[in-house]
Design a protein around this motif. Structure first.
Motif, PDB file in Angstrom:
ATOM      1  N   UNK A 806      73.975  25.214  23.367  1.00 50.08           N
ATOM      2  CA  UNK A 806      73.611  23.951  24.007  1.00 50.08           C
ATOM      3  C   UNK A 806      73.643  24.149  25.516  1.00 50.08           C
ATOM      4  N   UNK A 807      72.527  23.797  26.161  1.00 52.63           N
ATOM      5  CA  UNK A 807      72.448  23.956  27.617  1.00 52.63           C
ATOM      6  C   UNK A 807      72.373  22.576  28.252  1.00 52.63           C
ATOM      7  N   UNK A 808      73.320  22.300  29.177  1.00 59.66           N
ATOM      8  CA  UNK A 808      73.334  20.998  29.855  1.00 59.66           C
ATOM      9  C   UNK A 808      73.328  21.221  31.358  1.00 59.66           C
ATOM     10  N   UNK A 809      72.399  20.536  32.034  1.00 56.48           N
ATOM     11  CA  UNK A 809      72.305  20.716  33.484  1.00 56.48           C
ATOM     12  C   UNK A 809      72.428  19.367  34.170  1.00 56.48           C
ATOM     13  N   UNK A 810      73.083  19.359  35.341  1.00 56.83           N
ATOM     14  CA  UNK A 810      73.171  18.124  36.144  1.00 56.83           C
ATOM     15  C   UNK A 810      73.516  18.499  37.581  1.00 56.83           C
ATOM     16  N   UNK A 811      73.457  17.504  38.465  1.00 53.23           N
ATOM     17  CA  UNK A 811      73.853  17.767  39.859  1.00 53.23           C
ATOM     18  C   UNK A 811      75.018  16.873  40.216  1.00 53.23           C
ATOM     19  N   UNK A 812      75.821  17.370  41.123  1.00 53.97           N
ATOM     20  CA  UNK A 812      76.971  16.619  41.615  1.00 53.97           C
ATOM     21  C   UNK A 812      77.158  16.984  43.077  1.00 53.97           C
ATOM     22  N   UNK A 813      76.803  16.061  43.959  1.00 57.73           N
ATOM     23  CA  UNK A 813      76.995  16.292  45.399  1.00 57.73           C
ATOM     24  C   UNK A 813      76.476  17.652  45.843  1.00 57.73           C
ATOM     25  N   UNK A 814      75.193  17.831  45.786  1.00 54.24           N
ATOM     26  CA  UNK A 814      74.545  19.065  46.247  1.00 54.24           C
ATOM     27  C   UNK A 814      74.939  20.295  45.455  1.00 54.24           C
ATOM     28  N   UNK A 815      75.550  20.102  44.290  1.00 55.68           N
ATOM     29  CA  UNK A 815      75.918  21.241  43.466  1.00 55.68           C
ATOM     30  C   UNK A 815      75.216  21.122  42.111  1.00 55.68           C
ATOM     31  N   UNK A 816      74.586  22.217  41.723  1.00 52.44           N
ATOM     32  CA  UNK A 816      73.965  22.251  40.402  1.00 52.44           C
ATOM     33  C   UNK A 816      74.995  22.766  39.417  1.00 52.44           C
ATOM     34  N   UNK A 817      75.140  22.073  38.288  1.00 56.86           N
ATOM     35  CA  UNK A 817      76.087  22.518  37.269  1.00 56.86           C
ATOM     36  C   UNK A 817      75.306  22.758  35.981  1.00 56.86           C
ATOM     37  N   UNK A 818      75.371  23.989  35.471  1.00 56.45           N
ATOM     38  CA  UNK A 818      74.707  24.303  34.212  1.00 56.45           C
ATOM     39  C   UNK A 818      75.776  24.786  33.234  1.00 56.45           C
ATOM     40  N   UNK A 819      75.969  24.052  32.149  1.00 52.74           N
ATOM     41  CA  UNK A 819      76.931  24.460  31.129  1.00 52.74           C
ATOM     42  C   UNK A 819      76.182  25.056  29.951  1.00 52.74           C
ATOM     43  N   UNK A 820      76.714  26.158  29.405  1.00 55.53           N
ATOM     44  CA  UNK A 820      76.130  26.758  28.201  1.00 55.53           C
ATOM     45  C   UNK A 820      77.242  26.912  27.181  1.00 55.53           C
ATOM     46  N   UNK A 821      77.139  26.188  26.089  1.00 57.66           N
ATOM     47  CA  UNK A 821      78.199  26.204  25.086  1.00 57.66           C
ATOM     48  C   UNK A 821      77.600  26.556  23.727  1.00 57.66           C
ATOM     49  N   UNK A 822      78.193  27.585  23.079  1.00 51.05           N
ATOM     50  CA  UNK A 822      77.673  27.918  21.749  1.00 51.05           C
ATOM     51  C   UNK A 822      78.572  27.298  20.682  1.00 51.05           C
ATOM     52  N   UNK A 823      78.229  27.462  19.420  1.00 52.80           N
ATOM     53  CA  UNK A 823      79.010  26.829  18.349  1.00 52.80           C
ATOM     54  C   UNK A 823      79.839  27.843  17.582  1.00 52.80           C
ATOM     55  N   UNK A 824      80.132  28.958  18.250  1.00 48.49           N
ATOM     56  CA  UNK A 824      80.944  29.972  17.585  1.00 48.49           C
ATOM     57  C   UNK A 824      82.423  29.641  17.689  1.00 48.49           C
ATOM     58  N   UNK A 825      83.274  30.638  17.444  1.00 47.78           N
ATOM     59  CA  UNK A 825      84.713  30.376  17.453  1.00 47.78           C
ATOM     60  C   UNK A 825      85.304  30.504  18.859  1.00 47.78           C
ATOM     61  N   UNK A 826      84.475  30.855  19.835  1.00 48.52           N
ATOM     62  CA  UNK A 826      84.946  30.885  21.219  1.00 48.52           C
ATOM     63  C   UNK A 826      85.788  32.097  21.538  1.00 48.52           C
ATOM     64  N   UNK A 827      86.360  32.076  22.695  1.00 53.14           N
ATOM     65  CA  UNK A 827      87.160  33.207  23.160  1.00 53.14           C
ATOM     66  C   UNK A 827      88.622  32.791  23.116  1.00 53.14           C
ATOM     67  N   UNK A 828      89.495  33.616  22.538  1.00 53.79           N
ATOM     68  CA  UNK A 828      90.917  33.250  22.454  1.00 53.79           C
ATOM     69  C   UNK A 828      91.496  33.014  23.842  1.00 53.79           C
ATOM     70  N   UNK A 829      92.402  32.040  23.908  1.00 61.47           N
ATOM     71  CA  UNK A 829      92.931  31.599  25.204  1.00 61.47           C
ATOM     72  C   UNK A 829      93.467  32.756  26.029  1.00 61.47           C
TER      73      UNK A 829
END
Lengths: 891, 126
Positions: A806-829
């Protein structure tokens, strides 16, 4: 002549009044009712002894001769008062905290109690001020002669006035200036009297001015017209002369002995300076207000050849206003007398304290230890000095014949006194100033002044004609008015320039080259840092010998335990029970020796003397103490500096070493990681190529399989090398960014296509394309590289059955934020923190990468002014890319 | 006489290459690719020789070697160690820990083959 008789009686009454004022003021002060006697107003008025007869009469004459130039005489002090009052405050603070009695005393005290310097300054002051005193006497005589309408020489009564006036002033100075030997050297009577005189001279001059402008000339407009018409309005301004006279006046204001007397010695409260800073310039302004009108009208009104110095008197007389003329005379008389009285007092203090007393003390042995004796001697020597100075003034007057114009003597005197300035200012603000430097500067300046201004100015005869024309010893460069062959300068300007320049230069060079002794250094520190030091000395109270006091003091020096041990030992020796021994002489002697080991012999002696009170502490003792402490301070501060430097160096070395070790460790780790990453594919390549070479019995399928492995591993090697090169370029900062405008959506489009092309697995990319339409200015190719890497990672590592991203993009005060999140088990803490490290691999399974991808991503984002971080708390592995919309290059 | 080799290595291609080589030479090759339980696997398999990679997921080859040398019944077990980190310090450490042969990747096939034969022969002689 009736008017002369009247004048004499008025004059006499005025003098009586002054005596009365001084007497009453002294009485009130003695009874402790001195608060109003010492108001800021009185202080300001007492400063007005700056305005002598020279300014009262002479300013008009000056204006008549040289136009507006007279203003410089007022401008100098005004500038000092307004622009340098903090310097004066320092001077006053030092003067008060060191109980300074005169400017000679101040300099000698600053430069290590140097007697030579004190004597030098005293002589300079006497030589510089005596002509000035005779100038005042001359002005009184001249003004008398106007009333007598006769030549000063012909009329006996007038001729004798000089003697009488001088005698009268001497009596006044002796009566009120040396009545007692006050510890703080303040003379309320004298100050009050000169304050009254300050008012009289101001009122007199203003009255004459008002009379001239409104009565004689007929109003302001008419006066202005007359000034414009007269020569005064047309005189040229000589910039160099103006500057040098203004500077001279400023310097004299600070350095003149009489100014020092009223400003510093007689100062009662530092805060009075604050009032004087504006009030005194105001006084000067009023004094100078009518000078030009009086001069202009006088030039027009009086016959040619009339002495313009006396216009203030002669204009009212010529208009038949005898009363006004008399007031004006009193004004001039006040100016002259107040200056002579204070100057005589100041000079006598200097002569007596710096020359007479040291000689007398050294001629005596030790009998004069009773203080009553010394007091009498001091008072006597001051009184005699006042008489001598007056006599000197009279003698000078008789000798010079009263010929020279008033103003020129004033300026010559100023130039001489100004020679003190470098040593004074240097002593206040520069710890490096030394006694030898001060002596050198003063001698050089004094010599040049004598040669180039004083001797030529005293009229013919003192310097032979051939010296004036051909120079000293026939050397052209040593002509008094053209030193170093620089001609065409005004004599005053010439003398000020050379004497003060060379004076300052000598003072500076010798100070830098010479080494101050401990007392000098101590005094230097106290003077320069007077505002930190002036809390006042804290002494021992009570003079009875007390073991407890001794114990407290000893504890401070030796430390609690050592002191207690020492006292207990002593008590035991005396057979006393407890820990406090009797202060017997033997005990005190041993204690002194013990303390001497820590603080020096003189200090130990003085300290015990203070507590026991048996022996008095002499000045020599205290000086020795100062000497010792200065040496000890110096030594310990040197040690401190050295050890501080050493530990600083050691710390730096340690830090550098740690850093190097760390870098070398990092380098080793990196190299062995690189080695591993290179050797692993090479091993496969070598093994399988050897198999292909040696094993002839392989079937086609195996051959193809092994060749494919070799091919893949070779590609892996290439990728690794590319990544390494990329990383090294990024890390070294040598990367050149190709910044251009674009859109997040376009970059993502391109990245997704690139990442998914030819991929083995499948990945469902979920986007919201509308929210991605964010314009940005950045290196779009590098940004795409980061996106591709993140998408590829999702492809490789996402362990879901139906992997999506899932790719989500937005802006916040002159900053571009792009999040990329998959549906796997993730990375251990525990691994999240290190995913961006080089060669960090989270899972055991191989995915073909060398482990540099995220490290490169992070480098790229930081170069682009943004960052990439792991996004914890998401369903799967999530990464957040941030970057500025308007590409500010962080690198 | 059994000719069994246990290969502890995590790189699939290298496993494949060594297995191919040794199988062709008549060896029985077992493989294992996790460092964590490698010691137990060795104890269970009781091979004639262990080929041990230095960098393994979970546990380093050096630690595994040290543990193996502690075990009495495994005394005399030849261990051929492979490493891709070209550091001489590793060789020293491995020799101190009692390695039988130390080889740096990339190796030559003949070399590996010779080493396996020699080491097993030596072990069976003593």
């Amino acid at each position: 002549m009736a008017s002369l008789n009247l004048l004499l009686s008025v004059c006499f009454c005025y003098v009586i009044l002054l005596f009365l004022v001084a007497f009453v003021a002294d009485r009130l002060a003695a009874r402790g009712r001195s608060t109003w006697l010492r108001s800021p107003l009185i202080y300001t008025l007492s400063l007005s002894i700056y305005c002598t007869a020279w300014t009262f009469y002479g300013a008009v004459g000056y204006a008549a001769r040289s136009g507006l130039e007279f203003v410089t005489i007022y401008l100098g002090p005004t500038l000092v008062m307004i622009g340098w009052w903090w310097g004066l405050r320092k001077l006053v603070r030092i003067g008060r905290s060191h109980r300074v009695t005169s400017i000679a005393d101040l300099l000698s005290s600053r430069y290590g109690k140097s007697n030579t310097l004190a004597i030098g300054v005293t002589i300079l002051a006497v030589i510089g001020v005596t002509p000035y005193i005779s100038l005042q006497l001359q002005s009184i005589t001249l003004s008398f002669s106007i009333f007598a309408d006769a030549d000063p020489g012909s009329d006996d009564r007038v001729g004798a006035t000089v003697i009488w006036v001088a005698a009268g002033l001497a009596v006044f100075a002796i009566l009120f200036g040396t009545r007692n030997l006050d510890a703080n050297e303040r003379h309320h009577g004298v100050v009050m009297a000169i304050a009254i005189e300050a008012v009289v001279k101001l009122v007199a001059l203003l009255a004459v001015g008002v009379f001239v402008v409104w009565q004689v000339s007929g109003g302001v407009a008419a006066t202005m017209a007359r000034i414009d018409a007269s020569e005064i309005g047309q005189w040229q301004v000589d910039g160099g002369r103006w500057a040098s006279i203004t500077f001279l006046a400023a310097a004299a204001f600070v350095c003149l002995p009489r100014m020092f007397q009223v400003m510093v010695v007689e100062n009662d409260d530092e805060r009075h300076l604050r009032t004087a800073a504006w009030a005194f310039p105001l006084y000067l302004l009023l004094m100078s207000l009518f000078v030009v009108p009086i001069a202009a009208i006088g030039l027009e009104l009086m016959p040619t050849g009339a002495n313009p110095d006396l216009f203030v008197l002669t204009i009212p007389l010529s208009q038949g206003r005898e009363g006004l003329a008399m007031l004006s005379f009193l004004g001039g008389f006040s100016s002259a007398t107040s200056m002579v009285i204070v100057a005589a007092m100041a000079l006598s203090t200097m002569v007596s304290n710096q020359i007479v007393m040291p000689i007398w003390l050294s001629s005596q042995t030790q009998q004069a230890s009773q203080s009553g004796d010394v007091r009498k001697i001091v008072l006597l020597s001051r009184r005699v000095s006042i008489g001598a100075i007056m006599l000197l003034g009279v003698a000078y007057y008789e000798m010079s014949g009263g010929g020279a114009a008033l103003a020129s003597i004033g300026l010559i005197s100023f130039a001489g006194i100004a020679q003190i300035l470098p040593a004074l200012v240097g002593g206040l603000f520069w710890r490096g100033a030394t006694r030898l430097g001060a002596i050198a500067g003063l001698s050089v300046g004094f010599g040049i002044w004598m040669f180039s201004l004083l001797l030529p100015g005293l009229g013919s005869g003192l310097l032979p004609q051939h010296v004036m024309e051909q120079g000293l010893f026939g050397i052209a460069a040593l002509r008094p008015h053209a030193l170093f062959s620089i001609t065409g300068m005004d004599p005053i300007e010439h003398c000020v320039l050379w004497s003060l320049t060379l004076n300052t230069l000598a003072f500076f060079i010798v100070s830098v080259a010479s080494f101050p002794n401990p007392v000098e250094r101590l005094q230097g520190a106290q003077f320069v840092n007077v505002f930190e030091h002036s809390a006042g000395p804290r002494g021992w109270t009570g003079s009875v010998a007390q073991s407890e006091d001794l114990m407290v003091m000893t504890q401070r020096i030796l430390g609690t335990q050592d002191a207690r041990d020492l006292f207990q030992r002593e008590a035991a020796l005396q057979g006393e029970y407890g820990h406090l021994p009797e202060p017997t002489p033997e005990f005190l002697e041993r204690l002194e020796r013990q303390l001497a080991g820590s603080v020096g012999a003189a200090t130990a002696h003085a300290m015990i003397g203070q507590i026991v009170g048996g022996s008095s502490v002499s000045v020599q003792d205290l000086l020795a103490v100062a000497d010792e402490s200065a040496q000890m301070l110096e030594y310990s501060s040197q040690l401190e500096v050295q050890s501080e430097e050493l530990s600083r160096t050691a710390r730096k070395l340690r830090e550098a070493n740690e850093k190097l070790t760390q870098i070398s460790l990092q380098k080793d780790t990196f190299l062995s990681q690189v080695s591993h990453e290179l050797r692993t594919p090479m091993t496969s390549i070598r093994a399988f190529s050897e198999i292909l070479r040696d094993a002839s019995d392989l079937d086609e399928a195996d051959k193809r399989k092994y060749a494919t492995i070799i091919h893949d591993e070779a590609l892996r090697l290439t990728r690794l090398l590319n990544d390494l090169l990329d990383l090294s370029v990024l890390e070294s900062g040598q990367v050149s960014l190709n910044m251009r405008p674009g859109n997040v959506k376009d970059v993502l489009d391109h990245s997704i296509v690139s990442a998914l092309a030819g991929a083995d697995g499948s990945l469902d990319v979920i986007r919201d394309e509308d929210s991605e339409r964010i314009p940005l200015y950045s290196d779009l190719d590098r940004l795409a590289q980061v996106f591709i890497n993140l998408i590829t990672n999702a492809l490789k590592y996402c362990d879901a059955e139906q992997p999506d991203l899932r790719i989500m993009a937005r802006t916040e005060e002159n900053t571009v934020i792009v999040d990329m999140v998959d549906n796997g088990s993730g990375i251990p803490a525990e691994a999240q923190a290190m995913v961006f490290e080089k060669f960090a691999r989270v899972s055991a399974e191989k995915a073909g990468g060398a482990g540099l991808g995220l490290a490169i991503c992070r480098e790229i984002m930081q170069r682009l002014g943004g960052d990439v971080v792991y996004l914890p708390g998401e369903a799967g592995a999530g990464f957040r890319v941030t970057l500025p919309t308007k590409g500010e290059n962080a690198g | 006489m059994s000719r069994r080799v246990l290969l502890i290595e995590d790189e699939p291609n290298i496993i494949e290459a060594i297995r191919f080589l040794l199988t062709r030479d008549g060896w029985d090759v077992n493989t294992h690719s996790d460092g964590t339980n490698a010691v137990e696997v060795v104890q269970e398999a009781k091979p004639d020789l262990v080929i041990l990679d230095m960098m393994l997921p979970g546990r380093s080859g050096m630690d595994i070697l040290r543990d193996l040398r502690e075990i009495v019944e495994l005394a005399g077990l030849p261990v051929l160690m492979l490493t891709a980190r070209g550091q001489s310090r590793d060789r020293d450490m491995a020799e101190k820990a009692g390695v039988s042969r130390f080889m740096t990747k990339p190796f030559s096939n003949t070399e590996v083959l010779t080493a396996v034969r020699d080491l097993v022969a030596q072990a069976s002689r003593s």
